[in-house]
Write an enzyme that holds these catalytic residues in place. Structure first.
Site, PDB file in Angstrom:
ATOM      1  N   SER A  78       0.851  -1.357  -0.080  1.00 42.10           N
ATOM      2  CA  SER A  78       0.137   0.055  -0.071  1.00 42.10           C
ATOM      3  C   SER A  78       0.914   1.335   0.042  1.00 42.10           C
ATOM      4  O   SER A  78       1.951   1.253  -0.392  1.00 42.10           O
ATOM      5  CB  SER A  78      -0.790   0.012   1.093  1.00 42.10           C
ATOM      6  OG  SER A  78      -1.995   0.999   0.943  1.00 42.10           O
ATOM      7  N   ASN A  79       0.479   2.378   0.482  1.00 48.72           N
ATOM      8  CA  ASN A  79       1.072   3.520   0.440  1.00 48.72           C
ATOM      9  C   ASN A  79       0.731   4.428   1.563  1.00 48.72           C
ATOM     10  O   ASN A  79      -0.127   4.048   2.320  1.00 48.72           O
ATOM     11  CB  ASN A  79       0.958   4.258  -1.004  1.00 48.72           C
ATOM     12  CG  ASN A  79      -0.584   4.513  -1.345  1.00 48.72           C
ATOM     13  OD1 ASN A  79      -1.237   5.139  -0.548  1.00 48.72           O
ATOM     14  ND2 ASN A  79      -0.988   3.973  -2.315  1.00 48.72           N
ATOM     15  N   ARG A  80       1.372   5.531   1.709  1.00 49.71           N
ATOM     16  CA  ARG A  80       0.860   6.550   2.950  1.00 49.71           C
ATOM     17  C   ARG A  80      -0.164   7.206   3.023  1.00 49.71           C
ATOM     18  O   ARG A  80      -0.426   8.008   3.825  1.00 49.71           O
ATOM     19  CB  ARG A  80       2.347   7.518   3.044  1.00 49.71           C
ATOM     20  CG  ARG A  80       3.444   6.791   3.597  1.00 49.71           C
ATOM     21  CD  ARG A  80       4.466   7.687   4.020  1.00 49.71           C
ATOM     22  NE  ARG A  80       5.706   7.076   4.001  1.00 49.71           N
ATOM     23  CZ  ARG A  80       6.073   6.377   5.020  1.00 49.71           C
ATOM     24  NH1 ARG A  80       5.406   6.234   6.097  1.00 49.71           N
ATOM     25  NH2 ARG A  80       7.455   5.564   4.982  1.00 49.71           N
ATOM     26  N   SER A  81      -1.132   7.326   2.115  1.00 46.96           N
ATOM     27  CA  SER A  81      -2.310   7.833   1.837  1.00 46.96           C
ATOM     28  C   SER A  81      -3.195   7.740   2.965  1.00 46.96           C
ATOM     29  O   SER A  81      -3.269   6.584   3.514  1.00 46.96           O
ATOM     30  CB  SER A  81      -3.261   7.540   0.557  1.00 46.96           C
ATOM     31  OG  SER A  81      -4.352   8.279   0.376  1.00 46.96           O
TER      32      SER A  81
END
Ligand code: CTP
Length: 399
Positions: free
Chosen positions: A208-211
């Site tokens: 995933s990512n830091r959103s």
């Protein structure tokens, strides 16, 4: 939305009356003038002194209060109100309003106002389900009253069931929605995506990512508060769901692709604030991967480009999170994906981009016009973006 608004908050005799102090405080902190009217039953549950303290305004508890600043109170309160909110609303006040009875200050104010009225019922499950209460609520709805809740959960009777006062965030969200219903996006349907998708590696791990989802949620709330019907397609976030917005959960890029393909072609605009994973594991392992090798290679494949592939006659807005060549890269994405607008944000600064409350963005349109905005809260960025969307939509409707 709540700044400089005049809100009459009616409180009736439910155990949930103590929660009205929190509602009054939140509205006051947001800049509203809150005029509280309490029924005589309500003051058995919570003191008018508390409401006086949190709102900084006189609290009306009687029909003829000679010490009050209002002349003929129910008329002046009714006229000054931008909205009348009754929270909590008992079965009794609901019955009185449905019958048009005017024997206390709150009923008189509701009868005398031209402002919208929002009711948040709170009562025991059987009272709520009773056909008399249901009929009364139906009659009020038919007359244009707005109703929020009740929610289900723990009740004062010691049982669980429907009848709890709606969540305070939902009540505040509904107030904003009602206040904004004639805004510049009234009658428009906006689809907003938010959050970072999670692409499974095995049953417990993902890429995933830091959103955080904050930009997308701010856009959804801002659009709702300007009168739009909003569908929020959301990947995982830790934020609470905004009230008055249709929610579609989409955990992975593929799920988001399907959700957006289904809903956006019928909408007026799509704003893709989600951070969609560009790659996903080709095949997620069925069982949890064991630590039995010195190295592990994950094979990834591209996810579908949602924004680049969704077709239809609606305004398309993308975001471009960039760490180098901000404007050039964003322009290229606008062209490639056939967008009307792209919102470029420089993610190299710690106060802008992923998982922050603020953002510094540059808005670029099809004509190549560039608008660089200073650092501002994400909600303000959302309104700036929606100013542009509203302008494009109004240009379209004149075509
Ligand atoms: N986007 C999308 N589908 C994807 C990836 C991105 O719809 N599979 C959308 C994002 O929501 C955003 C815009 O496309 O509105 C640009 O996303 P970004 O990640 O900045 O660009 P990419 O196209 O993924 O290009 P790159 O990662 O190479 O910069």
């Amino acid at each position: 939305m709540l700044n400089n608004k005049t809100i009459v908050l009616g409180i009736t005799g439910s155990i949930a009356a103590y929660k009205a102090a929190e509602i009054a405080s939140r509205l006051t902190q947001a800049g509203s003038k809150v005029n509280v009217i309490m029924t005589k039953e309500a003051i058995q549950f919570i003191s008018p002194v508390t409401l006086r303290a949190v709102t900084g305004s006189p609290v009306v508890t009687e029909m003829f209060d000679l010490a009050s600043e209002f002349s003929i109170e129910h008329i002046s309160l009714a006229q000054a109100a931008d909205i009348v909110v009754i929270a909590p609303a008992t079965a009794n006040i609901i019955a009185k309003l449905a019958a048009g009875i005017a024997d206390d200050m709150l009923c008189c104010t509701v009868l005398a106002t031209k402002a919208p009225v929002l009711i948040a019922p709170a009562m025991e499950t059987n009272m709520y389900n009773n056909p008399a209460t249901q009929d009364n609520l139906t009659r009020l709805e038919a007359r244009g009253f707005e109703i929020i809740g009740p929610a289900s959960g723990w009740l004062a009777s010691g049982k669980e069931g429907v009848g709890r006062l709606a969540d305070i965030n939902d009540i505040i969200g509904s107030i904003c929605q009602v206040l904004g219903r004639d805004g510049d996006l009234a009658g428009k349907h906006l689809v907003v995506t938010a959050g970072g998708t999670q692409e499974p590696i095995d049953p417990v791990r993902y890429i995933s990512n830091r959103s955080s989802g904050k930009m997308g949620y701010a856009l959804a709330e801002a659009a709702r508060d300007r009168g739009a019907k909003v569908t929020l397609v959301t990947a995982h976030t830790s934020l609470s769901e905004p009230a008055g917005v249709d929610i579609m959960q989409a955990g992975t890029a593929q799920e988001m692709y399907q959700a957006v393909q289904g809903v956006a072609p019928h909408a007026d605009a799509l704003v893709m604030a989600a951070a969609v994973a560009d790659y996903r594991p080709i095949k997620a392992a069925k069982d949890k991967i064991k630590k039995d090798k010195a190295e592990l290679t994950l094979k990834l494949e591209l996810t579908p480009d949602i924004l680049g592939s969704v077709k239809g006659d609606f305004i398309k807005v993308g975001f471009a999170a960039e760490s180098i060549n901000l404007v050039e890269n964003a322009r290229e994405k606008l062209k490639q994906k056939g967008l009307d607008l792209i919102i470029a944000n420089d993610i190299t600064a710690g106060d802008s981009g992923f998982d922050t409350d603020t953002n510094r963005v540059t808005i670029i349109d099809r004509e190549g016009k560039i608008e660089s905005l200073p650092l501002m809260p994400k909600r303000e960025v959302a309104d700036k973006v929606l100013d542009r969307v509203a302008a494009l939509l109004s240009k379209r409707s004149k075509r």
